[in-house]
Motif scaffolding. Sequence first.
Motif, short mmCIF file in Angstrom:
data_model
loop_
_atom_site.label_atom_id
_atom_site.label_comp_id
_atom_site.label_asym_id
_atom_site.label_seq_id
_atom_site.Cartn_x
_atom_site.Cartn_y
_atom_site.Cartn_z
N LEU A 138 96.88 21.25 0.85
CA LEU A 138 97.90 22.56 0.71
C LEU A 138 98.65 22.15 1.11
CD1 LEU A 138 95.39 24.98 2.26
CD2 LEU A 138 95.47 24.53 -0.14
N TYR A 192 101.52 23.30 -1.35
CA TYR A 192 102.61 25.29 -0.76
C TYR A 192 104.29 24.52 -0.83
CZ TYR A 192 98.68 28.08 -2.65
OH TYR A 192 97.79 28.51 -2.71
N THR A 193 104.27 22.98 0.39
CA THR A 193 104.98 22.84 0.38
C THR A 193 106.79 23.45 -0.68
OG1 THR A 193 104.63 21.68 1.66
CG2 THR A 193 107.17 21.58 2.12
N LEU A 250 107.24 27.55 -0.82
CA LEU A 250 108.26 28.07 0.43
C LEU A 250 109.32 27.02 0.46
CD1 LEU A 250 104.78 28.09 2.54
CD2 LEU A 250 105.63 29.38 0.90
N LEU A 259 93.12 29.69 -2.61
CA LEU A 259 94.73 28.49 -2.24
C LEU A 259 94.79 26.80 -3.64
CD1 LEU A 259 94.21 28.63 1.57
CD2 LEU A 259 95.52 29.93 0.26
N PRO A 281 99.17 28.02 -6.75
CA PRO A 281 99.78 27.78 -6.62
C PRO A 281 99.92 27.31 -8.70
CG PRO A 281 99.04 26.32 -5.65
CD PRO A 281 98.14 27.85 -6.22
N ARG A 310 107.92 25.34 -11.49
CA ARG A 310 107.06 24.60 -9.67
C ARG A 310 107.94 22.91 -9.72
NH1 ARG A 310 100.71 23.71 -11.10
NH2 ARG A 310 101.57 24.82 -13.36
#
Lengths: 281, 373, 290
Positions: A28, A32-33, A36, C113, C117, C125
């Motif tokens: 995760l 996500y880093t 974010l 989760l 992404p 991305r």
Amino acid sequence: MAALLKPGQGPLDYGKRRWLRAVFVAVLVMLYTPILVLIAYSFNIQNRGGIWKGFTLENYAKAWHNSDLMSALLNSLSIAFISTIFATVIGAMVAVLLWRFRFPGKAAYEGAMALPIVIPEICMGVAMLLFYARTGMMTGMTHLPWPLNLGTPSPSPTSPCFPFVAVVVRSRLVGFNRQLEEASKDLGASEWQTFTRILIPYMMPGLVAGALLAFTLSLDDFVITFFTSGPETVTFPVKIYSMVKTGVKYEVNAASTILIVITIVATVIAMKLQAPDKAGH
Amino acid sequence: MSSANMSDAPPSPDTIVSIRNVSKRFPGGVTAVDDISFDIAQNEFFALLGPSGCGKTTLLRMISGLETPTSGQILIDGQDMSLTPPNKRPTNMVFQSYAVFPHMTVADNVAYGLRVTGVAEDETKRRVGEALEMVKLSHLAQRKPDQMSGGQRQRVALARALVKRPKVLLLDEPLSALDAKLRDDMRMELTRLQETVGITFIIVTHDQDEALSMATRIAVMDKGAVQQIATPAELYEHPKSRFVADFIGKVNLIEGRVVSKKPNAVVLDVPSIGKMEMATKDLVGETAAIAVRPEKLKITKSEPKDAKLVKVKVAIRDVAYYGDTSDVVASLPDGQDLYVTVQNESREGGSGVERGDKVWMSWEPKDSLLLTE
Amino acid sequence: MEDWKTNRNVFWTLATPGTLWLIAFFLVPLAFLFVLSFSSKAMIDGQISINQYDYFSGLTNYLRSFNPDIVSIFIRTLWWSALATLACLIIAYPIAFGICFAPDRWRPLLLMLIVLPFWINLLIRTYALMAVLRDNGLVNSALGAVGLGPLPLMNNTFGVIFGLVYVYMPFMVLPLYATIERLDKSFLEASLDLGGTQFQTFRNITLPLTMPGIVTGVVLVFIPCLGTFLTSELLGGTSSWMIGNVIQSQFGPANDWPFGSALSLLLMYATFAVLAVRAFLSRNSKGVDV
């Protein structure tokens, strides 16, 4: 002597294993880093070194006033919107067709329908480029060295999208009890009434999921539109690409954040729409 | 672990499984098993019987090690195994879905448990052969499970568990997925197998016929607790509570009000029947129920002479013909329905009664039972 | 399922739009690609034309593809795609496994989760990843703060493979999750009950029974990796070209469409080969539902 289990914990309660949780958290963080950080920097005061200088909305204002960027964003959203409608309708029809009928050459037909999913995007992109270039040339509409038929990017993301919709809707249809259809006709409903009152409501979660998939896939599409967009029809990803190539710009972060928010909101709404189906019947 | 507790009551030498104050609470607050204690002896065919959700499967899975108790202990052959992983326990399980590995042949399925524990290959071959012989599947050794019927797959599951020579064989609803005919065959086969191999069988079932016909002892469970443990005959003839009486076979329960108590008996006032004296040693509250099995009730056209009999005039409400017997529904004057099983005497006569008939129904007091719980 | 003849009107109504669309916007473009791959640029007045072609001029473009430079890029593409796919598998398997064994009410959230992404634009991305992996990016700043680094995290092989894993991991998690979820847990319980250790159970039961999901995941990751050009361009250096970059340059700066077409078709054939292997594997996995 083997390690003992913990009271109340079975041997298959892997969800409680520490190392598994650690891997999950690590992944995760990895996923996500970057996102974010990108969002955080969209609020950063511009500087060359790329360090945190303080909170500002200036980047958003700049992005807003960058008419190229905004028209690209608008292009992307309209293309995604149009191709979602096409992909959902066509995909759903194909799904019902394959679910309902037996016909000669069905296996080959299914294979052809699956092709747009499996073919590498870059092949699709260059094939579409060729197609627009050649057909444009044939009609004499354009004679540019990089000739493009303007207004053409819309159909490009639809082609790989509608088979996805078909797959999603069809997997929903598999669970349909065909006797419901027979019961409806037995009770006097016509083909059309049965379709709109029995089948469509049943398909709805699949349709929503398929439409969502189509929307995000077309919004996500960079490769195909990279090849097919002309100077007048630059899409958002293509615009960002050219900005990235010329150096990192803070307004790119701001605009990207906007697109991320749009995508996530669309995804979450669609998941919420589907939720009652998962919980109930 | 807590060895102080273990010394409380040393298990008797022929005890194989000892359940001690076992509770199981699932996350979310559901208590599946609530402070259960009992022993299972060597060589028993023991049944855990109860409605779905009573905790019987959870208890079985805790004996196998697939779940662990939240508190309490499970002793197998004198050793505390409450937290021992399933692969280190001398128990083997026949799963409800059989869980026959789909990617292995029958022979490989049966050999699996021996191979993973390092049994030599020639011994494995010999034991697999014997086990398949025992369940009459030798001719299908090289088949894959997807080419087999449910009954055959069940035999594979049985052979696979028995080949390990466990001290206890656990069977989770073994007959529920079979059709009626196969179920009867398998029931007899399981009894035969248990006698042949001579190990303890613990079976979980919700079907009282299954439990009554196979088990040597039955624990009736409800809401996570054991209601009664007894032999099948004892359970049927002397149920301890309304729940057990109702769950094991058909029973008529007639509620009455206690009017007076004597040292070893009570007098009940029963609507439609009147005052009845019933022997009991239990403490009795304000009400109690009289239980009579349908086959213990007699129907006569005229009032029976025997003064000892309990008798009451009833109206026949329904008759269902089953060949050798008929099920008769008779209404008491206050409207309660009683179920009567009548042996059909003659081919033409059937039960001899018809809907609407007013007849006498009677039973011997010793055939009825006072239930206080 | 009914025969199409029983209800021709309904059949044709449903069949027409999809079929026409597929032909017009998919099969015809591919046919163009196919034809052009056998063509060469026309000579007009002794000069090579920019956009006029001699059709059906033979296999020259394909023969040119066997030039050692192109072959080595092809091999590199296969090798890097394989590495990225393997890394995805190793990371995604425990993830999918963990989600499947999480409490019921957590499962949808955890899955979302991991997959969320994936919905975000590929370019964004990749761009986000650049900001983290750069020499003065987050990771190297963090390393610098504890007196390490800077490590070269991009403009090299590591950067490209990390990028591919980052971008395509959800493609691996989803099919794995679907298969592990459908896997009857009593198979694992039976294995443990019969004396198998956790590791033996994984190797003998879980792994073979989830093989269809593994194969699907591998195909779903490997194929887009083969066609990559964005990740290798932004996260790799000029020496990190994959076949997608070569194709893109033929349709861009190099402006040699016929050669680009031939390379695209070769890439497509490689994709088909992967799919054929998959079909072969799933036919041989009798007893395990695919």
